[in-house]
Design an enzyme around this catalytic site. Structure first.
Site, PDB file in Angstrom:
ATOM      1  N   TYR A  28     -10.913  13.802  -3.909  1.00 43.73           N
ATOM      2  CA  TYR A  28     -10.036  13.422  -5.044  1.00 43.73           C
ATOM      3  C   TYR A  28      -9.430  14.667  -5.698  1.00 43.73           C
ATOM      4  CZ  TYR A  28      -8.951  11.039  -9.517  1.00 43.73           C
ATOM      5  OH  TYR A  28      -8.340  10.526 -10.638  1.00 43.73           O
ATOM      6  N   ALA A  36      -8.939  17.548  -4.301  1.00 46.63           N
ATOM      7  CA  ALA A  36      -7.960  18.116  -3.360  1.00 46.63           C
ATOM      8  C   ALA A  36      -6.653  17.334  -3.413  1.00 46.63           C
ATOM      9  CB  ALA A  36      -8.529  18.107  -1.944  1.00 46.63           C
ATOM     10  N   ASP A  45       0.861  -1.179   0.000  1.00 46.78           N
ATOM     11  CA  ASP A  45       0.000   0.000   0.000  1.00 46.78           C
ATOM     12  C   ASP A  45       0.903   1.236   0.000  1.00 46.78           C
ATOM     13  OD1 ASP A  45      -1.639   2.126   0.652  1.00 46.78           O
ATOM     14  OD2 ASP A  45      -2.572   1.154   2.382  1.00 46.78           O
TER      15      ASP A  45
HETATM   16  P1  NDP Z   1      -7.584   1.768 -11.800  1.00 43.54           P
HETATM   17  O1  NDP Z   1      -8.586   1.831 -10.715  1.00 43.54           O
HETATM   18  O2  NDP Z   1      -7.895   1.050 -13.053  1.00 43.54           O
HETATM   19  O3  NDP Z   1      -6.188   1.175 -11.217  1.00 43.54           O
HETATM   20  C1  NDP Z   1      -5.683   1.681 -10.011  1.00 43.54           C
HETATM   21  C2  NDP Z   1      -4.354   1.035  -9.741  1.00 43.54           C
HETATM   22  O4  NDP Z   1      -3.830   1.621  -8.520  1.00 43.54           O
HETATM   23  C3  NDP Z   1      -4.435  -0.462  -9.493  1.00 43.54           C
HETATM   24  O5  NDP Z   1      -3.266  -1.059 -10.001  1.00 43.54           O
HETATM   25  C4  NDP Z   1      -4.441  -0.561  -7.966  1.00 43.54           C
HETATM   26  O6  NDP Z   1      -3.856  -1.756  -7.455  1.00 43.54           O
HETATM   27  C5  NDP Z   1      -3.532   0.580  -7.608  1.00 43.54           C
HETATM   28  N1  NDP Z   1      -3.715   1.051  -6.247  1.00 43.54           N
HETATM   29  C6  NDP Z   1      -4.838   1.564  -5.689  1.00 43.54           C
HETATM   30  N2  NDP Z   1      -4.603   1.888  -4.405  1.00 43.54           N
HETATM   31  C7  NDP Z   1      -3.310   1.553  -4.160  1.00 43.54           C
HETATM   32  C8  NDP Z   1      -2.487   1.630  -3.020  1.00 43.54           C
HETATM   33  N3  NDP Z   1      -2.939   2.125  -1.862  1.00 43.54           N
HETATM   34  N4  NDP Z   1      -1.201   1.195  -3.107  1.00 43.54           N
HETATM   35  C9  NDP Z   1      -0.731   0.687  -4.268  1.00 43.54           C
HETATM   36  N5  NDP Z   1      -1.464   0.590  -5.390  1.00 43.54           N
HETATM   37  C10 NDP Z   1      -2.751   1.022  -5.325  1.00 43.54           C
HETATM   38  O7  NDP Z   1      -7.205   3.305 -12.076  1.00 43.54           O
HETATM   39  P2  NDP Z   1      -6.747   4.052 -13.424  1.00 43.54           P
HETATM   40  O8  NDP Z   1      -5.765   3.230 -14.156  1.00 43.54           O
HETATM   41  O9  NDP Z   1      -7.937   4.563 -14.099  1.00 43.54           O
HETATM   42  O10 NDP Z   1      -6.012   5.313 -12.783  1.00 43.54           O
HETATM   43  C11 NDP Z   1      -4.608   5.422 -12.660  1.00 43.54           C
HETATM   44  C12 NDP Z   1      -4.283   6.830 -12.200  1.00 43.54           C
HETATM   45  O11 NDP Z   1      -4.804   7.755 -13.132  1.00 43.54           O
HETATM   46  C13 NDP Z   1      -4.905   7.185 -10.859  1.00 43.54           C
HETATM   47  O12 NDP Z   1      -4.002   8.012 -10.124  1.00 43.54           O
HETATM   48  C14 NDP Z   1      -6.132   7.951 -11.244  1.00 43.54           C
HETATM   49  O13 NDP Z   1      -6.519   8.833 -10.219  1.00 43.54           O
HETATM   50  C15 NDP Z   1      -5.631   8.683 -12.463  1.00 43.54           C
HETATM   51  N6  NDP Z   1      -6.673   9.124 -13.375  1.00 43.54           N
HETATM   52  C16 NDP Z   1      -7.509   8.256 -14.019  1.00 43.54           C
HETATM   53  C17 NDP Z   1      -8.467   8.723 -14.883  1.00 43.54           C
HETATM   54  C18 NDP Z   1      -9.389   7.832 -15.648  1.00 43.54           C
HETATM   55  O14 NDP Z   1     -10.266   8.353 -16.339  1.00 43.54           O
HETATM   56  N7  NDP Z   1      -9.263   6.529 -15.600  1.00 43.54           N
HETATM   57  C19 NDP Z   1      -8.636  10.156 -15.118  1.00 43.54           C
HETATM   58  C20 NDP Z   1      -7.707  10.990 -14.407  1.00 43.54           C
HETATM   59  C21 NDP Z   1      -6.771  10.469 -13.569  1.00 43.54           C
HETATM   60  P3  NDP Z   1      -4.789  -3.045  -7.031  1.00 43.54           P
HETATM   61  O15 NDP Z   1      -5.413  -3.477  -8.329  1.00 43.54           O
HETATM   62  O16 NDP Z   1      -3.826  -4.034  -6.493  1.00 43.54           O
HETATM   63  O17 NDP Z   1      -5.781  -2.527  -6.050  1.00 43.54           O
END
Ligand code: NDP
Length: 242
Positions: A153, A155, A62
């Site tokens: 989010y 923020a 995490d």
């Molecule tokens: P997803 O929900 O598809 O994937 C999120 C990823 O982050 C997963 O690999 C998950 O791992 C991992 N994750 C979540 N929490 C933790 C944690 N505490 N520690 C380590 N890993 C963690 O998200 P997206 O691919 O859509 O988003 C990726 C980034 O892009 C994010 O920062 C999101 O805010 C940003 N973003 C996305 C947009 C979109 O439209 N999709 C738009 C703007 C920004 P696990 O599967 O193991 O939980």
């Protein structure tokens, strides 16, 4: 052939992070692939990284948990200094502020901001000695425009922009470049369930983005061609809300 460079990508078991890991492997980097709990998905991404010629080290922890991050990373950092950090891990806990449980505020800030602090601090300590490095934080258009139901989010992502701009100034003289890539709406699990029919008319390109359209920009920011680019927020949003 020169020394292979390693990149730590947080949150790379799926979505944008997985695309970044695969894309960077294809560009010649080795990948330290962090994720939280989706081990089978992360292993599948690791196979794609290897198929593209990269070495892949899976790092389940995490990003908001400093002790867990140190336990996973310190042994590796004793051997290898990554060239770059891509802090992509992200979560949403949407809801109107008036009804938002404190845990949803805390968790979203922790994953994005504490995660950035924990990972960037650990890596920059070592990058400073190398006098080169790249840090990319994945932001969001929500930080720049605001989004109802996403006060936490927005923020957190706005906090990342401030942190990146300050860190870019701190590290510039050491040739460590720090930027934000700020996606609009990208086709991943994170946007499942959104009312796309209402949102698409707001996007000049008339469609959501593909994960490769974000990972390609990250790859550029890690390349020599981006050597004079720091402290910037690069929008990847199909022209939305400019
Ligand atoms: P997803 O929900 O598809 O994937 C999120 C990823 O982050 C997963 O690999 C998950 O791992 C991992 N994750 C979540 N929490 C933790 C944690 N505490 N520690 C380590 N890993 C963690 O998200 P997206 O691919 O859509 O988003 C990726 C980034 O892009 C994010 O920062 C999101 O805010 C940003 N973003 C996305 C947009 C979109 O439209 N999709 C738009 C703007 C920004 P696990 O599967 O193991 O939980």
């Amino acid at each position: 052939m020169g020394e292979r460079k390693t990149v730590l990508v947080s949150g790379a078991s799926r979505g944008i992070g997985a695309a970044i890991a695969v894309d960077l492997a294809a560009a010649g980097y080795d990948i330290w692939l962090n994720y939280h709990s989706a081990t089978a998905a992360a292993q599948a991404v690791a196979e794609r990284v290897v198929a593209h010629g990269g070495r892949c080290t899976l790092l389940p922890f995490d990003v908001a948990d400093a002790a867990a991050a140190e336990a996973a990373l310190l042994p590796l950092l004793a051997e290898t200094v990554p060239y770059a950090l891509v802090h992509n891990a992200g979560v949403t806990r949407d809801g109107v502020l008036a009804l938002m449980p404190r845990e949803d505020w805390d968790r979203v800030l922790a994953v994005h901001l504490d995660g950035f602090f924990i990972l960037a601090r650990m890596l920059t300590k070592l990058m400073l000695g190398r006098r080169e490095g790249r840090i990319v934080a994945i932001g969001s258009i929500a930080a720049e425009t605001g989004q109802a139901g996403q006060v936490n989010y927005a923020a957190a992502k706005a906090g990342l922009i401030g942190a990146v701009k300050a860190l870019a100034r701190e590290l510039g003289r050491r040739n460590i470049l720090v930027n934000v890539v700020s996606p609009g709406l990208i086709d991943t699990e994170m946007i499942a369930g959104l009312p796309l029919e209402k949102i698409l008319p707001l996007i000049p390109l008339g469609r959501v983005g593909r994960v490769e359209e974000v990972s390609g920009v990250v790859r550029f920011l890690l390349s020599d061609a981006a050597g004079y680019l720091t402290g910037q927020v690069i929008g990847v949003n199909g022209g939305m809300h400019m």
